[in-house]
Design a protein around this motif. Structure first.
Motif, PDB file in Angstrom:
ATOM      1  N   LEU A 312      49.344  38.333  50.573  1.00 58.63           N
ATOM      2  CA  LEU A 312      48.902  37.618  51.760  1.00 58.63           C
ATOM      3  C   LEU A 312      47.405  37.811  51.911  1.00 58.63           C
ATOM      4  CD1 LEU A 312      49.988  36.035  54.288  1.00 58.63           C
ATOM      5  CD2 LEU A 312      50.012  38.243  55.480  1.00 58.63           C
ATOM      6  N   SER A 313      46.661  36.699  52.056  1.00 61.79           N
ATOM      7  CA  SER A 313      45.207  36.807  52.148  1.00 61.79           C
ATOM      8  C   SER A 313      44.665  35.869  53.214  1.00 61.79           C
ATOM      9  CB  SER A 313      44.553  36.484  50.799  1.00 61.79           C
ATOM     10  OG  SER A 313      44.912  35.188  50.368  1.00 61.79           O
ATOM     11  N   ALA A 314      43.604  36.315  53.874  1.00 57.02           N
ATOM     12  CA  ALA A 314      42.919  35.502  54.879  1.00 57.02           C
ATOM     13  C   ALA A 314      41.931  34.577  54.180  1.00 57.02           C
ATOM     14  CB  ALA A 314      42.197  36.396  55.875  1.00 57.02           C
ATOM     15  N   ARG A 315      42.057  33.285  54.423  1.00 54.97           N
ATOM     16  CA  ARG A 315      41.186  32.303  53.781  1.00 54.97           C
ATOM     17  C   ARG A 315      39.920  32.021  54.579  1.00 54.97           C
ATOM     18  NH1 ARG A 315      41.598  30.229  48.523  1.00 54.97           N
ATOM     19  NH2 ARG A 315      43.779  30.295  47.895  1.00 54.97           N
ATOM     20  N   ALA A 316      40.103  31.750  55.873  1.00 57.87           N
ATOM     21  CA  ALA A 316      38.937  31.371  56.673  1.00 57.87           C
ATOM     22  C   ALA A 316      39.271  31.539  58.149  1.00 57.87           C
ATOM     23  CB  ALA A 316      38.526  29.929  56.390  1.00 57.87           C
ATOM     24  N   GLY A 317      38.224  31.754  58.937  1.00 54.73           N
ATOM     25  CA  GLY A 317      38.365  31.868  60.377  1.00 54.73           C
ATOM     26  C   GLY A 317      37.991  33.245  60.873  1.00 54.73           C
ATOM     27  N   SER A 318      37.305  33.278  61.995  1.00 53.34           N
ATOM     28  CA  SER A 318      36.871  34.542  62.587  1.00 53.34           C
ATOM     29  C   SER A 318      37.896  35.100  63.561  1.00 53.34           C
ATOM     30  CB  SER A 318      35.551  34.326  63.337  1.00 53.34           C
ATOM     31  OG  SER A 318      35.753  33.458  64.454  1.00 53.34           O
ATOM     32  N   GLY A 319      38.839  34.267  63.989  1.00 54.39           N
ATOM     33  CA  GLY A 319      39.775  34.659  65.034  1.00 54.39           C
ATOM     34  C   GLY A 319      39.361  34.144  66.396  1.00 54.39           C
ATOM     35  N   GLN A 320      38.086  33.799  66.569  1.00 54.42           N
ATOM     36  CA  GLN A 320      37.622  33.235  67.826  1.00 54.42           C
ATOM     37  C   GLN A 320      38.036  31.768  67.928  1.00 54.42           C
ATOM     38  OE1 GLN A 320      33.441  34.161  67.085  1.00 54.42           O
ATOM     39  NE2 GLN A 320      33.473  35.589  68.794  1.00 54.42           N
ATOM     40  N   LEU A 321      38.276  31.302  69.145  1.00 53.57           N
ATOM     41  CA  LEU A 321      38.673  29.920  69.369  1.00 53.57           C
ATOM     42  C   LEU A 321      37.414  29.070  69.506  1.00 53.57           C
ATOM     43  CD1 LEU A 321      41.641  28.792  71.563  1.00 53.57           C
ATOM     44  CD2 LEU A 321      39.570  27.408  71.418  1.00 53.57           C
ATOM     45  N   GLU A 322      36.981  28.517  68.376  1.00 54.48           N
ATOM     46  CA  GLU A 322      35.772  27.698  68.334  1.00 54.48           C
ATOM     47  C   GLU A 322      35.904  26.659  67.227  1.00 54.48           C
ATOM     48  OE1 GLU A 322      31.943  29.658  68.202  1.00 54.48           O
ATOM     49  OE2 GLU A 322      32.857  31.546  68.845  1.00 54.48           O
ATOM     50  N   VAL A 323      35.014  25.683  67.243  1.00 52.79           N
ATOM     51  CA  VAL A 323      34.853  24.756  66.120  1.00 52.79           C
ATOM     52  C   VAL A 323      33.501  25.083  65.498  1.00 52.79           C
ATOM     53  CG1 VAL A 323      34.659  22.354  65.410  1.00 52.79           C
ATOM     54  CG2 VAL A 323      36.278  22.991  67.208  1.00 52.79           C
ATOM     55  N   ARG A 324      33.531  25.909  64.441  1.00 52.36           N
ATOM     56  CA  ARG A 324      32.288  26.357  63.812  1.00 52.36           C
ATOM     57  C   ARG A 324      32.448  26.339  62.296  1.00 52.36           C
ATOM     58  NH1 ARG A 324      31.799  31.379  65.815  1.00 52.36           N
ATOM     59  NH2 ARG A 324      32.444  32.471  63.926  1.00 52.36           N
ATOM     60  N   ASP A 325      31.522  25.700  61.625  1.00 48.63           N
ATOM     61  CA  ASP A 325      31.557  25.633  60.165  1.00 48.63           C
ATOM     62  C   ASP A 325      30.944  26.899  59.566  1.00 48.63           C
ATOM     63  OD1 ASP A 325      32.680  23.170  60.424  1.00 48.63           O
ATOM     64  OD2 ASP A 325      30.888  22.029  59.898  1.00 48.63           O
ATOM     65  N   GLY A 326      31.214  27.076  58.269  1.00 55.47           N
ATOM     66  CA  GLY A 326      30.701  28.248  57.583  1.00 55.47           C
ATOM     67  C   GLY A 326      31.624  28.625  56.448  1.00 55.47           C
ATOM     68  N   SER A 327      31.421  29.786  55.916  1.00 57.18           N
ATOM     69  CA  SER A 327      32.199  30.257  54.780  1.00 57.18           C
ATOM     70  C   SER A 327      33.110  31.408  55.198  1.00 57.18           C
ATOM     71  CB  SER A 327      31.270  30.734  53.660  1.00 57.18           C
ATOM     72  OG  SER A 327      32.011  31.207  52.555  1.00 57.18           O
ATOM     73  N   GLY A 328      34.393  31.313  54.854  1.00 60.54           N
ATOM     74  CA  GLY A 328      35.341  32.386  55.120  1.00 60.54           C
ATOM     75  C   GLY A 328      35.376  32.809  56.572  1.00 60.54           C
ATOM     76  N   PRO A 329      35.157  34.092  56.863  1.00 63.08           N
ATOM     77  CA  PRO A 329      35.240  34.594  58.239  1.00 63.08           C
ATOM     78  C   PRO A 329      34.098  34.143  59.132  1.00 63.08           C
ATOM     79  CG  PRO A 329      34.540  36.344  56.748  1.00 63.08           C
ATOM     80  CD  PRO A 329      34.934  35.188  55.884  1.00 63.08           C
ATOM     81  N   MET A 330      33.084  33.507  58.571  1.00 60.56           N
ATOM     82  CA  MET A 330      31.989  32.988  59.406  1.00 60.56           C
ATOM     83  C   MET A 330      32.389  31.699  60.107  1.00 60.56           C
ATOM     84  SD  MET A 330      29.825  35.323  59.047  1.00 60.56           S
ATOM     85  CE  MET A 330      28.490  34.554  59.959  1.00 60.56           C
ATOM     86  N   ALA A 331      33.402  31.011  59.591  1.00 61.79           N
ATOM     87  CA  ALA A 331      33.889  29.788  60.223  1.00 61.79           C
ATOM     88  C   ALA A 331      34.820  30.154  61.375  1.00 61.79           C
ATOM     89  CB  ALA A 331      34.611  28.920  59.201  1.00 61.79           C
ATOM     90  N   ALA A 332      35.125  29.166  62.224  1.00 65.80           N
ATOM     91  CA  ALA A 332      36.047  29.396  63.334  1.00 65.80           C
ATOM     92  C   ALA A 332      36.864  28.133  63.579  1.00 65.80           C
ATOM     93  CB  ALA A 332      35.291  29.798  64.598  1.00 65.80           C
ATOM     94  N   PHE A 333      38.125  28.350  63.949  1.00 69.90           N
ATOM     95  CA  PHE A 333      39.044  27.255  64.251  1.00 69.90           C
ATOM     96  C   PHE A 333      39.492  27.352  65.704  1.00 69.90           C
ATOM     97  CE2 PHE A 333      39.396  28.103  59.708  1.00 69.90           C
ATOM     98  CZ  PHE A 333      39.302  26.827  59.168  1.00 69.90           C
ATOM     99  N   ALA A 334      40.028  26.247  66.209  1.00 65.71           N
ATOM    100  CA  ALA A 334      40.517  26.196  67.581  1.00 65.71           C
ATOM    101  C   ALA A 334      41.982  25.776  67.565  1.00 65.71           C
ATOM    102  CB  ALA A 334      39.683  25.236  68.429  1.00 65.71           C
ATOM    103  N   GLN A 335      42.840  26.738  67.337  1.00 60.64           N
ATOM    104  CA  GLN A 335      44.294  26.585  67.230  1.00 60.64           C
ATOM    105  C   GLN A 335      44.679  25.587  66.144  1.00 60.64           C
ATOM    106  OE1 GLN A 335      46.628  26.844  70.956  1.00 60.64           O
ATOM    107  NE2 GLN A 335      47.856  25.179  70.138  1.00 60.64           N
TER     108      GLN A 335
END
Length: 473
Positions: A312-335
């Motif tokens: 099991l591996s984390a692909r992308a997203g910081s965990g914060q609820l945002e719309v932010r582009d970037g690479s891996g954990p620097m990006a953010a999704f909103a549900q």
């Protein structure tokens, strides 16, 4: 917090599924006053925790829900009620369309639960969902101060105008092959295997909420959502169980790949014991390169499970609820609520961000195709920079045509996006759709889970015909 007397709920606040109520009439009981948003996965999790607590403290604890809309579509009381009932919630629900109760109680974030004692005093204010143990302790301590309830108080309140008894109840995910249609019948906690005409061939799940592996006649799911079919297996995002499940289609056996039935923080690495791993509201799945990609609505990240190595591996997203582009954990999704994989690109539907994103699986780079942020939404067609969606919840992409289909739930519409720089377009349908979520493509057909109408639809791409699929048991 300092103990203060709870103000009364604003006059004229409409109650969606129960007679008008007040806090004063609840004196003598503990009240959990929950301020939620129907579209939020976090709010759904908190309400399910309160349902468990209310069953444990029946007669002593009463949960009252105040729904505060985020999207324009949620200002419609019936649309908001449908969204909350998807979570299996039967509490009395007040609709705070103008945020009057939100302001009167000084609420600042979803979800917020105020625990009010039998004298009407606010004893605890719990914000977010990272305090489940504290909620449990606080409710238990307050309920212990009350006398044993009389028998008349032990009866659960009945909802007014409940959902009709139909073959489906809030279907969410659909998957299609050349010969089969699979439906996640979320409200009935089961998966149906059907012909394209809707005849049910097999049912997976006992129609009771639980986490049970084994033969298909003795297995159980809890509010399953996303589905993806890969060769002789059907993978299930078992949202209510916070688990990734697999159905072996040849035998009908069901097993759990990871997830222990409780929401928690996923940990990267090889999954040695499937029930020893926590997930957090997996909502959607996609498959590529012998991996199952997971949209985790509870932690706003994209994860992958390798079928060969069981890693099991984390692909992308910081965990914060945002719309932010970037690479891996620097990006953010909103549900993230839906996924579609094509070659080395994973497309992501951000429900609360009203956005469509892309994740390059080799580089981990996330880019936004449509969307400007969690509070920017609408119904506009046209170029990507000006096009708008409202709370989309499903996507599907054809591998032989550069076109994405989008279930634009908040606008009740089916829309298409031409990949590679094309525009967003609304599909001409004979009527609005009622809370569409899951989409699937198969041989010139778009299959639509029309969730709030408890139905599955078939859209013929060539003719433009929209028809109902009669799921017949």
């Amino acid at each position: 917090m300092n103990a203060t007397t709870a103000p009364e709920l604003p006059q004229g606040l409409p109650w969606l599924n129960a007679p008008s109520g007040s806090l004063l009439e609840q004196r003598g009981r503990i009240v959990a006053l929950a301020f939620v948003n129907a579209a939020s996965a976090w709010c759904g999790q908190r309400l399910n925790e309160l349902a468990t607590l209310q069953a444990r403290h029946l007669g002593r604890l009463q949960t009252l829900v105040v729904n505060v809309p985020r999207f324009d579509s949620e200002r419609d009381p019936q649309a908001a009620l449908k969204r909350l009932r998807r979570h299996g919630i039967g509490f009395p629900i007040a609709h705070d369309a103008n945020w009057a109760a939100w302001q009167a109680f000084g609420i600042e974030a979803w979800p917020t639960v105020l625990l009010i004692d039998g004298e009407g005093i606010i004893r605890h204010r719990l914000v977010g969902v990272d305090n489940g143990a504290e909620l449990d302790r606080s409710v238990s301590a307050l309920c212990e101060t009350l006398a044993r309830p009389i028998d008349d108080d032990l009866r659960s309140p009945r909802e007014s105008h409940p959902e009709p008894r139909l073959a489906l109840r809030f279907p969410t995910g659909v998957a299609a092959t050349a010969e089969r249609l699979f439906v996640a019948d979320s409200g009935h906690h089961r998966i149906l295997e059907c012909t394209h005409s809707g005849r049910v061939l097999r049912q997976f799940g006992l129609a009771a909420a639980d986490l049970i592996d084994g033969d298909h006649t003795h297995t159980a799911f809890r509010n399953p959502h996303g589905l993806v079919a890969v060769r002789e297996s059907l993978y299930v995002a078992d949202t209510g169980n916070h688990a990734l499940r697999r159905i072996h289609l040849a035998t009908g056996a069901v097993d759990t790949l990871c997830g222990n039935g409780r929401a928690g923080e996923p940990v990267e690495g090889v999954v040695g014991q499937p029930r020893g791993v926590a997930l957090n509201q997996p909502l959607a799945l996609a498959a590529s390169n012998n991996q199952i990609h997971i949209a985790m609505g509870g932690d706003n990240r994209i994860w992958s499970y390798d079928l060969a190595t069981r890693e099991l591996s984390a692909r992308a997203g910081s965990g914060q609820l945002e719309v932010r582009d970037g690479s891996g954990p620097m990006a953010a999704f909103a549900q993230p609520a839906a996924l579609a994989a094509v070659h080395q690109t994973l497309y992501v539907c951000d429900a609360l961000g009203s956005a469509i994103r892309s994740l390059h699986l080799r580089t981990g780079v996330v880019q936004t195709l449509i969307g400007q942020g969690p509070w920017v939404f609408g119904a506009e067609d046209g170029p990507r920079e000006s096009a708008r969606l409202q709370h989309p919840q499903g996507i599907a992409v054809s591998t032989d045509a550069p076109q994405m289909w989008i279930a634009d739930s908040g606008n009740g519409s089916l829309r298409t996006l031409r990949l590679g720089g094309g525009e967003l377009t609304s599909v001409a349908l004979p009527r609005p759709l009622h809370g569409p979520t899951g989409l699937a493509l198969s041989e010139g057909t778009v299959w639509i889970a029309e969730t709030d109408a408890h139905a599955v639809l078939r859209y013929d791409i060539a003719s433009g015909e929209l028809s109902h699929v009669p799921i017949d048991e």
